[in-house]
Design an enzyme around this catalytic site. Structure first.
Site, mmCIF file in Angstrom:
data_model
loop_
_atom_site.group_PDB
_atom_site.id
_atom_site.type_symbol
_atom_site.label_atom_id
_atom_site.label_comp_id
_atom_site.label_asym_id
_atom_site.label_seq_id
_atom_site.Cartn_x
_atom_site.Cartn_y
_atom_site.Cartn_z
ATOM 1 N N GLU A 186 9.542 1.364 11.252
ATOM 2 C CA GLU A 186 10.515 2.464 11.291
ATOM 3 C C GLU A 186 9.677 3.724 11.353
ATOM 4 O OE1 GLU A 186 12.262 5.605 10.343
ATOM 5 O OE2 GLU A 186 12.656 4.755 8.359
ATOM 6 N N CYS A 237 13.198 11.164 7.906
ATOM 7 C CA CYS A 237 13.122 10.762 9.313
ATOM 8 C C CYS A 237 14.471 10.862 10.011
ATOM 9 C CB CYS A 237 12.590 9.343 9.422
ATOM 10 S SG CYS A 237 13.541 8.126 8.489
ATOM 11 N N GLU A 278 8.195 16.036 16.503
ATOM 12 C CA GLU A 278 8.683 15.907 15.137
ATOM 13 C C GLU A 278 7.919 16.864 14.217
ATOM 14 O OE1 GLU A 278 9.918 12.336 12.123
ATOM 15 O OE2 GLU A 278 7.952 12.181 13.076
ATOM 16 N N LYS A 320 0.858 -1.185 0.000
ATOM 17 C CA LYS A 320 0.000 0.000 0.000
ATOM 18 C C LYS A 320 0.892 1.232 0.000
ATOM 19 C CE LYS A 320 -1.933 2.710 2.922
ATOM 20 N NZ LYS A 320 -1.953 3.960 2.106
#
Length: 495
Positions: A266, A300, A399, A190
Site C-alpha cells: 500500500e 495516504c 505526493e 520492522k
C-alpha cells in the site's frame, strides 16, 4: 478531549528517556554490536530515547525464532484458542489505551485526541475484527456431478515480514499483524525508525495475550543496508507486507524478486477530491477540512487535489479558507490543538520545499505556508491552500504528504475525470454530488482502489482496500487479507 491523566502521562514520557529494544523469541534484546540511534520527539525536536539499531544479524535471529515457532505450540493450537488469543490482544490494547495514545502522540507529533479516538481504538478493533473473521470465514468446495468433490484447505505462508510507516504506526501495524496471525503465520516486524514506541509495547501485549515466544518478533532499524533490506532479502521469509512510499516499494520489490516472495504494497497517493456544484457545500467543507488536514495531512488517503465545479468555486474557496484559518496548530497535548507537528526535520523541510515550488510554478497561497509564531521548537506548519496551478505542475502531481492542498476549478465531467486520472497514483478519491446517476457514473470511471461518495474515510473492514497503478499491489481487508497471508491447497476426492 485532553485529560489530566493523559497530560500527566505525557509530561512523564517527555521528561524521561524511553528506550526501544528489539523483541526476539519472546525477549527484549539489544543489538549484538550495541548500535543505537536517537528517537526524536517531533513536537519539541528533542531526543526522548534511544532505539536499538538492528541489521542482518538481528534479522537472522528473529527469522530463525519465527521459523522455530511455526512448528511449535502456535501450529498445534486449536483455531478456537487462536481466536481467543487474537481477541485478547485487542482487549489488552484497549486496557492500555491511554498509555498507547500518549506514546503515539509523543512519537508522531499528532494531537492526543486523534490518537485516543482513532489510532488506538482502531488498532484494537483490527484484532477483534480478524478474530471474528477467522471464526466465520470458510473456503471453497465444488462437486463434479457424482464423479468427485473438491475442497480447499487454508495453510499459513510461514514467516512473514511486516514493514510499517510512521504516520499511523500502531493502526497500520495491527492492520497487518492481526490477519497475519489469524492465518497462522509467524512474524518479523520492522517499525518505521521514526516511530518505534507503540510497536515495541505491542510485542509485550502479544506475549501477555498468550502468543507463544517466537511468533511475534520486532527488529528496529533502517531500510537500505539495514534491517529493512535484510528482511526483504531473507530466503526464509515467505512474504512481505509493506505500507509506505512508492520509491521504497520499488526497492523492496526488486529485493524480494530474488526469492520470489509474495508481496502486498500500500503505497503513495495523490488523491482527487471532486466537488460538484449541486452538493451541500457546508457538508463538503466539514469533511474536506478533515480529508485535507487531519493528522497534519500525513495520511495516504488525504484528498490533496481538490477540484471544484466552477459555479461553486468562489463560494467553496471563501468557506474553505475561513474554516482552515480556524484550525489551531500547536502542542499535541493541548485540548485546543487540531493540527500537531510534522514527523521530523527532513520531512518538514521537504513539505516547505513544495510550498516554495508552488510559488515558483505560479501558485498563490491563500492561507498557511508558514510555521506559526511561538512554535520555533518542533516541526509545525500551518495548513496551506494553494490556487492558480494547473495539472502539469509538480505541486499538483507529486505526493507532498503534509497539510498542503491545491484547489482547481473545472467545467465538465469529462474534464475533471481526465484530470483526476492523470496521475501515476490510484489509491483513493472522493466525489461530492446530490445527483445519484452522476455519482455512480463518475465514481465508476475513476482509477482508484476506493472511491467515497459524499463522505471520506468511512471504512468497512470487510471491503477490499488497496491502490491501482503506483499506489500499490494487492488488496487488504476481510477475506482479501486472509487470502494474502495463506496458501490454499485444493483436495480432489474421487467418489
Amino acid at each position: 478531549m485532553q485529560t489530566n491523566a493523559s497530560t500527566s502521562l505525557a509530561n512523564n514520557y517527555v521528561s524521561q528517556s524511553i528506550d526501544c529494544l528489539h523483541f526476539i523469541d519472546g525477549q527484549y534484546v539489544s543489538s549484538l554490536n550495541g548500535k543505537t540511534f536517537d528517537n526524536i520527539n517531533p513536537a519539541t525536536g528533542k531526543v526522548i530515547g534511544i532505539v536499538a539499531e538492528g541489521g542482518k544479524e538481528e534479522v537472522d535471529l528473529a527469522v530463525a525464532a519465527a521459523k522455530r515457532a511455526l512448528q511449535g505450540p502456535w501450529k498445534t493450537m486449536s483455531q478456537n484458542d487462536r481466536i481467543n488469543v487474537i481477541r485478547r490482544i485487542g482487549d489488552l490494547i484497549l486496557e492500555r489505551k491511554e498509555e498507547l495514545a500518549v506514546l503515539e502522540s509523543v512519537d508522531t507529533g499528532k494531537p492526543i485526541w486523534l490518537s485516543g479516538s482513532i489510532d488506538i481504538p482502531r488498532s484494537a478493533y483490527n484484532f477483534h475484527f480478524f478474530a471474528d473473521s477467522l471464526r466465520s470465514d470458510g473456503t471453497e468446495a465444488y462437486q463434479m456431478d457424482q464423479v468427485a468433490i473438491n475442497y480447499s484447505v487454508r495453510k499459513p505462508l510461514g514467516v512473514v515480514g511486516l514493514i510499517n510507516p510512521w504516520n499511523l504506526p500502531l493502526l497500520l501495524m495491527t492492520w497487518k499483524l492481526a490477519p497475519c496471525l489469524a492465518a497462522g503465520n509467524t512474524v518479523v516486524m520492522k517499525p518505521a525508525e521514526l516511530t518505534p514506541m507503540t510497536a515495541t509495547v505491542l510485542a509485550q501485549i502479544c506475549k501477555d495475550a498468550g502468543v507463544p515466544d517466537g511468533v511475534v518478533n520486532i527488529v528496529h532499524g533502517f531500510g537500505p543496508n539495514s534491517a529493512g533490506s535484510a528482511l526483504t532479502e531473507h530466503p526464509d521469509v515467505s512474504a512481505i507486507s509493506f505500507t509506505g512510499e512508492t520509491t521504497t516499494g520499488k526497492i523492496i520489490m526488486a529485493s524480494a524478486a530474488k526469492t520470489l516472495k509474495r508481496l502486498s504494497f500500500e503505497l503513495g497517493g495523490k488523491n482527487p477530491n471532486i466537488i460538484f456544484a449541486d452538493s451541500n457545500l457546508d457538508e463538503v467543507i466539514e469533511t474536506t477540512i478533515k480529508s485535507s488536514f487531519i493528522n497534519q495531512g500525513e495520511v495516504c488517503l488525504c484528498g490533496s487535489r481538490i477540484y471544484v465545479e466552477r459555479p461553486a468555486y468562489e463560494q467553496f474557496l471563501e468557506k474553505f479558507v475561513a474554516k482552515t484559518k480556524e484550525l489551531v496548530v500547536g502542542d499535541p497535548f493541548d485540548a485546543k490543538t487540531k493540527v500537531g507537528s510534522l514527523i521530523g526535520e527532513e520531512h518538514f523541510n521537504r513539505v516547505k520545499g513544495y510550498i516554495e515550488l508552488a510559488k515558483e510554478e505560479g501558485g498563490t497561497i491563500l492561507t498557511g505556508g508558514r510555521s506559526p509564531e511561538g512554535l520555533e521548537q518542533g516541526y509545525y506548519l500551518e495548513p496551506t491552500i494553494i490556487v492558480g496551478l494547473d495539472g502539469n505542475c509538480r505541486t499538483v502531481r507529486e505526493e507532498i504528504f503534509g497539510p498542503v492542498v491545491t484547489v482547481i476549478p473545472f467545467d465538465t465531467e469529462e474534464e475533471v475525470l481526465a484530470q483526476a486520472n492523470d496521475t501515476h497514483y490510484g489509491l483513493s478519491a472522493s466525489v461530492w454530488t446530490n445527483d445519484l446517476r452522476r455519482a455512480h457514473r463518475v465514481a465508476g470511471q475513476i482509477d482508484a482502489g476506493i472511491v467515497w461518495v459524499n463522505t471520506w474515510f468511512l471504512r468497512d473492514l470487510r471491503t477490499p482496500f488497496g491502490g491501482m497503478k503506483q499506489s500499490g499491489i494487492g488488496r487488504e481487508g476481510g477475506k482479501h487479507s486472509l487470502e494474502f497471508y495463506s496458501e490454499l491447497t485444493n483436495i480432489c476426492i474421487k467418489l
